[in-house]
Design a protein around this motif. Structure first.
Motif, mmCIF file in Angstrom:
data_model
loop_
_atom_site.group_PDB
_atom_site.id
_atom_site.type_symbol
_atom_site.label_atom_id
_atom_site.label_comp_id
_atom_site.label_asym_id
_atom_site.label_seq_id
_atom_site.Cartn_x
_atom_site.Cartn_y
_atom_site.Cartn_z
ATOM 1 N N PHE A 25 46.832 32.957 44.796
ATOM 2 C CA PHE A 25 47.594 34.144 44.424
ATOM 3 C C PHE A 25 47.456 34.445 42.932
ATOM 4 O O PHE A 25 47.229 35.595 42.536
ATOM 5 C CB PHE A 25 49.063 33.958 44.789
ATOM 6 N N PHE A 26 47.606 33.423 42.104
ATOM 7 C CA PHE A 26 47.502 33.639 40.658
ATOM 8 C C PHE A 26 46.103 34.107 40.275
ATOM 9 O O PHE A 26 45.944 34.923 39.347
ATOM 10 C CB PHE A 26 47.863 32.361 39.903
ATOM 11 N N SER A 27 45.101 33.607 40.971
ATOM 12 C CA SER A 27 43.724 34.000 40.665
ATOM 13 C C SER A 27 43.481 35.469 40.998
ATOM 14 O O SER A 27 42.836 36.195 40.218
ATOM 15 C CB SER A 27 42.733 33.122 41.440
ATOM 16 N N VAL A 28 43.984 35.917 42.141
ATOM 17 C CA VAL A 28 43.796 37.321 42.526
ATOM 18 C C VAL A 28 44.503 38.242 41.534
ATOM 19 O O VAL A 28 43.970 39.282 41.133
ATOM 20 C CB VAL A 28 44.313 37.574 43.957
ATOM 21 N N VAL A 29 45.720 37.852 41.126
ATOM 22 C CA VAL A 29 46.449 38.643 40.122
ATOM 23 C C VAL A 29 45.660 38.705 38.826
ATOM 24 O O VAL A 29 45.497 39.780 38.224
ATOM 25 C CB VAL A 29 47.850 38.038 39.870
ATOM 26 N N ALA A 48 49.481 44.041 41.104
ATOM 27 C CA ALA A 48 48.277 43.969 40.273
ATOM 28 C C ALA A 48 47.201 44.918 40.787
ATOM 29 O O ALA A 48 46.538 45.617 40.003
ATOM 30 C CB ALA A 48 47.751 42.533 40.240
ATOM 31 N N ILE A 49 47.024 44.962 42.096
ATOM 32 C CA ILE A 49 46.044 45.881 42.681
ATOM 33 C C ILE A 49 46.470 47.328 42.441
ATOM 34 O O ILE A 49 45.641 48.203 42.142
ATOM 35 C CB ILE A 49 45.886 45.602 44.188
ATOM 36 N N GLY A 50 47.763 47.596 42.556
ATOM 37 C CA GLY A 50 48.267 48.947 42.337
ATOM 38 C C GLY A 50 48.077 49.417 40.914
ATOM 39 O O GLY A 50 47.717 50.575 40.664
ATOM 40 N N VAL A 51 48.315 48.539 39.939
ATOM 41 C CA VAL A 51 48.109 48.882 38.530
ATOM 42 C C VAL A 51 46.628 49.170 38.266
ATOM 43 O O VAL A 51 46.285 50.111 37.544
ATOM 44 C CB VAL A 51 48.621 47.749 37.621
ATOM 45 N N LEU A 52 45.754 48.371 38.867
ATOM 46 C CA LEU A 52 44.312 48.610 38.730
ATOM 47 C C LEU A 52 43.942 49.979 39.299
ATOM 48 O O LEU A 52 43.204 50.743 38.671
ATOM 49 C CB LEU A 52 43.529 47.513 39.441
ATOM 50 N N ALA A 53 44.468 50.307 40.467
ATOM 51 C CA ALA A 53 44.172 51.602 41.093
ATOM 52 C C ALA A 53 44.660 52.751 40.221
ATOM 53 O O ALA A 53 43.984 53.779 40.095
ATOM 54 C CB ALA A 53 44.823 51.675 42.476
ATOM 55 N N SER A 54 45.814 52.589 39.603
ATOM 56 C CA SER A 54 46.359 53.637 38.739
ATOM 57 C C SER A 54 45.519 53.824 37.491
ATOM 58 O O SER A 54 45.417 54.944 36.964
ATOM 59 C CB SER A 54 47.804 53.302 38.362
ATOM 60 N N ALA A 55 44.907 52.736 37.011
ATOM 61 C CA ALA A 55 44.065 52.823 35.808
ATOM 62 C C ALA A 55 42.742 53.535 36.090
ATOM 63 O O ALA A 55 42.082 54.011 35.158
ATOM 64 C CB ALA A 55 43.799 51.430 35.255
ATOM 65 N N LEU A 56 42.365 53.632 37.354
ATOM 66 C CA LEU A 56 41.076 54.213 37.719
ATOM 67 C C LEU A 56 41.093 55.735 37.783
ATOM 68 O O LEU A 56 40.034 56.368 37.816
ATOM 69 C CB LEU A 56 40.617 53.657 39.080
ATOM 70 N N THR A 57 42.284 56.352 37.833
ATOM 71 C CA THR A 57 42.368 57.791 38.041
ATOM 72 C C THR A 57 43.559 58.389 37.309
ATOM 73 O O THR A 57 44.481 57.670 36.916
ATOM 74 C CB THR A 57 42.482 58.104 39.551
ATOM 75 N N TYR A 89 52.710 46.000 34.333
ATOM 76 C CA TYR A 89 52.610 45.189 35.552
ATOM 77 C C TYR A 89 53.917 44.465 35.852
ATOM 78 O O TYR A 89 54.410 44.490 36.994
ATOM 79 C CB TYR A 89 51.469 44.187 35.417
ATOM 80 N N LEU A 90 54.501 43.822 34.854
ATOM 81 C CA LEU A 90 55.737 43.069 35.075
ATOM 82 C C LEU A 90 56.891 43.978 35.478
ATOM 83 O O LEU A 90 57.747 43.584 36.275
ATOM 84 C CB LEU A 90 56.098 42.278 33.817
ATOM 85 N N ALA A 91 56.932 45.194 34.952
ATOM 86 C CA ALA A 91 57.980 46.131 35.338
ATOM 87 C C ALA A 91 57.884 46.461 36.827
ATOM 88 O O ALA A 91 58.897 46.490 37.543
ATOM 89 C CB ALA A 91 57.879 47.412 34.502
ATOM 90 N N ALA A 109 45.668 57.391 43.255
ATOM 91 C CA ALA A 109 46.004 56.008 42.876
ATOM 92 C C ALA A 109 46.763 55.316 44.002
ATOM 93 O O ALA A 109 46.523 54.141 44.297
ATOM 94 C CB ALA A 109 46.835 56.009 41.592
ATOM 95 N N PHE A 110 47.687 56.034 44.633
ATOM 96 C CA PHE A 110 48.455 55.479 45.745
ATOM 97 C C PHE A 110 47.537 55.113 46.909
ATOM 98 O O PHE A 110 47.618 54.006 47.463
ATOM 99 C CB PHE A 110 49.512 56.486 46.197
ATOM 100 N N LEU A 111 46.651 56.033 47.279
ATOM 101 C CA LEU A 111 45.766 55.801 48.430
ATOM 102 C C LEU A 111 44.792 54.664 48.166
ATOM 103 O O LEU A 111 44.555 53.819 49.042
ATOM 104 C CB LEU A 111 45.001 57.088 48.763
ATOM 105 N N VAL A 112 44.232 54.620 46.945
ATOM 106 C CA VAL A 112 43.306 53.535 46.598
ATOM 107 C C VAL A 112 44.028 52.193 46.644
ATOM 108 O O VAL A 112 43.493 51.191 47.135
ATOM 109 C CB VAL A 112 42.687 53.776 45.207
ATOM 110 N N ALA A 113 45.269 52.170 46.140
ATOM 111 C CA ALA A 113 46.044 50.922 46.130
ATOM 112 C C ALA A 113 46.372 50.473 47.555
ATOM 113 O O ALA A 113 46.286 49.278 47.865
ATOM 114 C CB ALA A 113 47.330 51.107 45.333
#
Length: 241
Positions: A221-225, A151-160, A99-101, A166-170
């Motif tokens: 913002f911190f909560s959503v992350v 954070a949302i993008g990393v979650l999407a990538s973990a799902l598939t 995520y940090l990267a 992953a790109f479209l879901v994010a």
């Protein structure tokens, strides 16, 4: 976690993805801020960067998912995810490093735009006639926006295991969180409209863009992350269920 962070960030720099993302972001914002007559600062007559801060979230909506789509999906497709997860690292360290990267790469994209601010600062009449507080707040808002999208993008990538999915879901997830609640609030009246709009990013981003750094916006913002990263952790843990 630092090892994962360094590995992921270096892999970005060794692939064309990072350079394509940075180039697209800078070219798109540069054209809208300085070239296109309908949005150019030079034709606008006011020394501000409203064009940049209005446009950047929509560009990030596509560029950050392009950065994050490979984080876990590529590992799953290559069959290296199990090897990674069996290393002496916790799920939190793995997720945090990846995520940090992604987040740092998004911040790197913002750094060159500081030249826009210095240019507008010099072009002001008199020199320096620019709302610096609003500019700082807007940059803070963009950084926090990038944090949420990553954070949302990393979650999407973990799902598939498919990077395109992953790109479209994010993209869809980022759009719903950024603009979806505002759209829903627009069809409501009174207090419900206000509370619904507060569930989305756009309302909090607008507040920060005014130079008003409210602790409630930061907590949002911190909560959503935190929620998105915790959901990613649950997805990875589900491999043992």
């Amino acid at each position: 976690m630092l090892t994962i962070l360094q590995k992921e960030f270096n892999s970005f720099l060794n692939s064309p993805v990072a350079y394509v993302v940075l180039s697209v972001f800078l070219i798109a914002t540069g054209l809208f801020v300085w070239v296109f007559p309908d949005s150019s600062v030079l034709d606008y007559g006011y020394a501000d960067l409203q064009t940049l801060f209005s446009l950047a979230p929509w560009i990030f909506l596509f560029l950050i998912p392009a950065i994050t789509m490979r984080t876990f999906a590529e590992e799953k497709k290559a069959g290296t995810i199990e090897l990674l997860l069996t290393r002496p690292l916790t799920d939190g360290q793995i997720i945090g490093g990846k995520y940090l990267a992604c987040f740092l790469l998004a911040l790197v994209a913002l750094v060159p735009t500081l030249l826009y601010y210095f240019s507008v600062y010099k072009l002001g009449s008199p020199e320096g006639n620019v709302d610096s507080a609003a500019t700082v707040g807007s940059y803070l808002g963009l950084a926090l926006l990038a944090a949420v999208f990553a954070a949302i993008g990393v979650l999407a990538s973990a799902l598939t295991r498919d990077q395109i999915i992953a790109f479209l879901v994010a993209v869809v997830g980022c759009f719903l969180v950024y603009s979806g609640f505002d759209s829903l609030a627009s069809v409501l009246d009174g207090s419900p409209a206000y509370y619904v709009s507060q569930l989305g990013i756009a309302a909090h981003y607008r507040d920060l863009s005014k130079g008003l750094v409210d602790s409630r916006d930061l907590v949002y913002f911190f909560s959503v992350v935190a929620v998105a990263l915790q959901a990613t952790r649950l997805v990875l843990r589900s491999r043992n269920w």
